[in-house]
Design a protein around this motif. Structure first.
Motif, PDB file in Angstrom:
ATOM      1  N   PRO A   1     -10.190  -0.680   1.979  1.00  0.00           N
ATOM      2  CA  PRO A   1      -9.315  -0.193   1.059  1.00  0.00           C
ATOM      3  C   PRO A   1      -8.365   0.757   1.556  1.00  0.00           C
ATOM      4  N   ALA A   2      -8.515   1.721   2.627  1.00  0.00           N
ATOM      5  CA  ALA A   2      -7.617   2.618   3.271  1.00  0.00           C
ATOM      6  C   ALA A   2      -6.514   1.821   3.861  1.00  0.00           C
ATOM      7  N   GLY A   3      -6.913   0.609   4.666  1.00  0.00           N
ATOM      8  CA  GLY A   3      -6.000   0.016   5.227  1.00  0.00           C
ATOM      9  C   GLY A   3      -4.946  -0.700   4.429  1.00  0.00           C
ATOM     10  N   LEU A   4      -5.544  -1.656   3.520  1.00  0.00           N
ATOM     11  CA  LEU A   4      -4.757  -2.432   2.719  1.00  0.00           C
ATOM     12  C   LEU A   4      -3.905  -1.483   2.064  1.00  0.00           C
ATOM     13  N   LEU A   5      -4.331  -0.521   1.320  1.00  0.00           N
ATOM     14  CA  LEU A   5      -3.434   0.209   0.385  1.00  0.00           C
ATOM     15  C   LEU A   5      -2.463   1.238   1.152  1.00  0.00           C
ATOM     16  N   ALA A   6      -2.778   1.342   2.238  1.00  0.00           N
ATOM     17  CA  ALA A   6      -1.742   1.981   3.376  1.00  0.00           C
ATOM     18  C   ALA A   6      -0.459   1.017   3.452  1.00  0.00           C
ATOM     19  N   ARG A   7      -0.959  -0.336   3.926  1.00  0.00           N
ATOM     20  CA  ARG A   7       0.314  -1.181   4.094  1.00  0.00           C
ATOM     21  C   ARG A   7       0.924  -1.453   2.645  1.00  0.00           C
ATOM     22  N   LEU A   8      -0.014  -1.527   1.660  1.00  0.00           N
ATOM     23  CA  LEU A   8       0.890  -1.769   0.221  1.00  0.00           C
ATOM     24  C   LEU A   8       1.827  -0.559  -0.044  1.00  0.00           C
ATOM     25  N   ARG A   9       1.398   0.618   0.048  1.00  0.00           N
ATOM     26  CA  ARG A   9       2.341   1.793  -0.130  1.00  0.00           C
ATOM     27  C   ARG A   9       3.461   1.801   0.493  1.00  0.00           C
ATOM     28  N   ASP A  10       3.409   1.436   1.908  1.00  0.00           N
ATOM     29  CA  ASP A  10       4.664   1.223   2.610  1.00  0.00           C
ATOM     30  C   ASP A  10       5.675   0.251   2.203  1.00  0.00           C
ATOM     31  N   ARG A  11       5.274  -0.583   1.461  1.00  0.00           N
ATOM     32  CA  ARG A  11       6.048  -1.525   1.245  1.00  0.00           C
ATOM     33  C   ARG A  11       6.853  -1.578  -0.201  1.00  0.00           C
ATOM     34  N   LEU A  12       6.139  -0.616  -0.946  1.00  0.00           N
ATOM     35  CA  LEU A  12       6.732  -0.192  -2.210  1.00  0.00           C
ATOM     36  C   LEU A  12       7.809   0.577  -2.580  1.00  0.00           C
ATOM     37  N   ALA A  13       9.042   0.493  -3.017  1.00  0.00           N
ATOM     38  CA  ALA A  13       9.964   1.210  -3.455  1.00  0.00           C
ATOM     39  C   ALA A  13       9.728   2.729  -3.920  1.00  0.00           C
ATOM     40  N   PRO A  14      10.534   3.759  -3.732  1.00  0.00           N
ATOM     41  CA  PRO A  14      10.296   4.967  -4.302  1.00  0.00           C
ATOM     42  C   PRO A  14      10.328   4.749  -5.737  1.00  0.00           C
ATOM     43  N   GLY A  15       9.498   5.671  -6.436  1.00  0.00           N
ATOM     44  CA  GLY A  15       9.346   5.290  -7.734  1.00  0.00           C
ATOM     45  C   GLY A  15       8.475   4.368  -8.484  1.00  0.00           C
TER      46      GLY A  15
ATOM     47  N   ILE B   1      -1.655 -15.373  -8.321  1.00  0.00           N
ATOM     48  CA  ILE B   1      -1.845 -15.651  -6.963  1.00  0.00           C
ATOM     49  C   ILE B   1      -3.221 -15.782  -6.447  1.00  0.00           C
ATOM     50  N   ASP B   2      -3.869 -16.710  -5.883  1.00  0.00           N
ATOM     51  CA  ASP B   2      -5.014 -17.004  -5.484  1.00  0.00           C
ATOM     52  C   ASP B   2      -5.083 -16.493  -4.044  1.00  0.00           C
ATOM     53  N   SER B   3      -5.743 -15.178  -3.938  1.00  0.00           N
ATOM     54  CA  SER B   3      -5.561 -14.446  -2.758  1.00  0.00           C
ATOM     55  C   SER B   3      -6.661 -13.459  -2.560  1.00  0.00           C
ATOM     56  N   ASP B   4      -7.313 -13.266  -1.278  1.00  0.00           N
ATOM     57  CA  ASP B   4      -7.973 -12.255  -1.284  1.00  0.00           C
ATOM     58  C   ASP B   4      -7.278 -10.977  -1.025  1.00  0.00           C
ATOM     59  N   VAL B   5      -7.640  -9.798  -1.926  1.00  0.00           N
ATOM     60  CA  VAL B   5      -6.758  -8.569  -2.052  1.00  0.00           C
ATOM     61  C   VAL B   5      -6.581  -7.973  -0.585  1.00  0.00           C
ATOM     62  N   VAL B   6      -7.522  -8.385   0.357  1.00  0.00           N
ATOM     63  CA  VAL B   6      -7.254  -7.582   1.627  1.00  0.00           C
ATOM     64  C   VAL B   6      -6.017  -8.265   2.314  1.00  0.00           C
ATOM     65  N   ASP B   7      -5.650  -9.354   1.926  1.00  0.00           N
ATOM     66  CA  ASP B   7      -4.538 -10.023   2.581  1.00  0.00           C
ATOM     67  C   ASP B   7      -3.065  -9.648   1.898  1.00  0.00           C
ATOM     68  N   ILE B   8      -2.801  -8.393   1.899  1.00  0.00           N
ATOM     69  CA  ILE B   8      -1.834  -7.501   1.458  1.00  0.00           C
ATOM     70  C   ILE B   8      -0.459  -8.079   1.535  1.00  0.00           C
ATOM     71  N   ASP B   9      -0.403  -8.536   2.881  1.00  0.00           N
ATOM     72  CA  ASP B   9       0.985  -9.031   3.346  1.00  0.00           C
ATOM     73  C   ASP B   9       1.216 -10.368   2.634  1.00  0.00           C
ATOM     74  N   ARG B  10       0.291 -11.061   2.536  1.00  0.00           N
ATOM     75  CA  ARG B  10       0.480 -12.607   1.973  1.00  0.00           C
ATOM     76  C   ARG B  10       0.933 -12.225   0.433  1.00  0.00           C
TER      77      ARG B  10
END
Length: 268
Positions: free
Chosen positions: A169-183, A129-138
């Motif tokens: 970093p805190a913002g993008l990782l918070a959004r990412l953690r919310d989207r990940l499944a348990p485990g 994926i060609d994307s800036d890592v801060v655009d975590i939703d995309r």
């Protein structure tokens, strides 16, 4: 007729973080400006090269542990950088050929090497994926072409977050953690304030470099539970799995320069 890809100005006369890192690792994808800057950094802090090599070995060990011990077969690698074998998918698919791996970077130099990353086992899959890592939703939206986010995914952000200023970093990782499944898992490596002179050099040459202490790095994991041995120098993370890490005394100088950890999302 196959269309030629658009030309990209690689700005080879200027040092570039991915190419400089490749220089530390002993790779071949760098130019004179990268070597000159890298040598200057090594003169400031000689242990930066063994730290980079230890970080790369940590990548392989962490993937092996997640694949073998936790059955993880889905990986999302943020800020991939230049390909240095073994790549993440080579490690994962060497254990579980059905593994699916998505690489993310927005650097034209890395994009130019993407084909080297996209050689999957027949049973598995890789994507880029060609994307800036801060655009975590995309990123998650596009990664869903290859990964099933209703099942556990291992996300890695190695030698990446110290290039992002707070509070990104805190913002993008918070959004990412919310989207990940348990485990699911989050793997991070990050430099420490002991590398202040190195960070100053990067700031001066490339406008990059954000140091964080151990407590600040731990907060990036949120409520994820750190696997043993917790937040440690890369060579101290399960060194029993790698003969290159057996001589701890020789690498002790790295303890105050960088750390890594792997966290797991608890059950709901």
């Amino acid at each position: 007729m196959t269309e030629k890809p658009p030309s990209v100005d690689l700005r080879t006369g200027e040092p570039h973080p991915a190419r400089v890192y490749d220089f530390y690792l002993g790779g071949k994808d760098h130019f004179g400006a990268d070597r000159e800057f890298g040598q200057r950094v090594l003169s400031i802090c000689p242990p930066i090269r063994p730290l980079a090599l230890a970080n790369r070995r940590f990548l392989s060990r962490s993937v092996r542990v997640l694949a073998r011990e936790y059955g993880i077969v889905q990986f999302l690698d943020l800020g991939t950088g230049l390909p240095t074998s073994p790549n993440l998918h080579e490690v994962a698919q060497g254990i579980a050929p059905e593994s699916r791996v998505v690489y993310v970077d927005n650097d034209p130099i890395v994009l130019g090497h993407a084909r080297a990353l996209l050689t999957s086992s027949p049973e598995g899959a890789t994507d880029y994926i060609d994307s800036d890592v801060v655009d975590i939703d995309r990123i998650i939206q596009q990664a869903a072409r290859t990964l099933d986010f209703d099942r556990p995914v291992a996300v890695s952000a190695l030698a990446l977050l110290h290039f992002l200023p707070d509070p990104k970093p805190a913002g993008l990782l918070a959004r990412l953690r919310d989207r990940l499944a348990p485990g699911s898992f989050l793997t991070i490596s990050h430099v420490l304030p002991g590398l202040q002179k190195v960070a100053d050099a990067y700031q001066g040459a490339m406008g990059l470099g954000t140091l964080r202490d151990r407590d600040e790095i731990i907060t990036l994991f949120g409520d994820f539970e750190l696997l043993d041995p917790g937040l440690v120098a890369p060579y101290r993370w399960h060194p029993d799995l790698d003969p290159a890490e057996q001589d701890g005394d020789a690498l002790a100088e790295l303890d105050d320069l960088g750390v890594c950890a792997v966290g797991r999302k608890p059950a709901s």
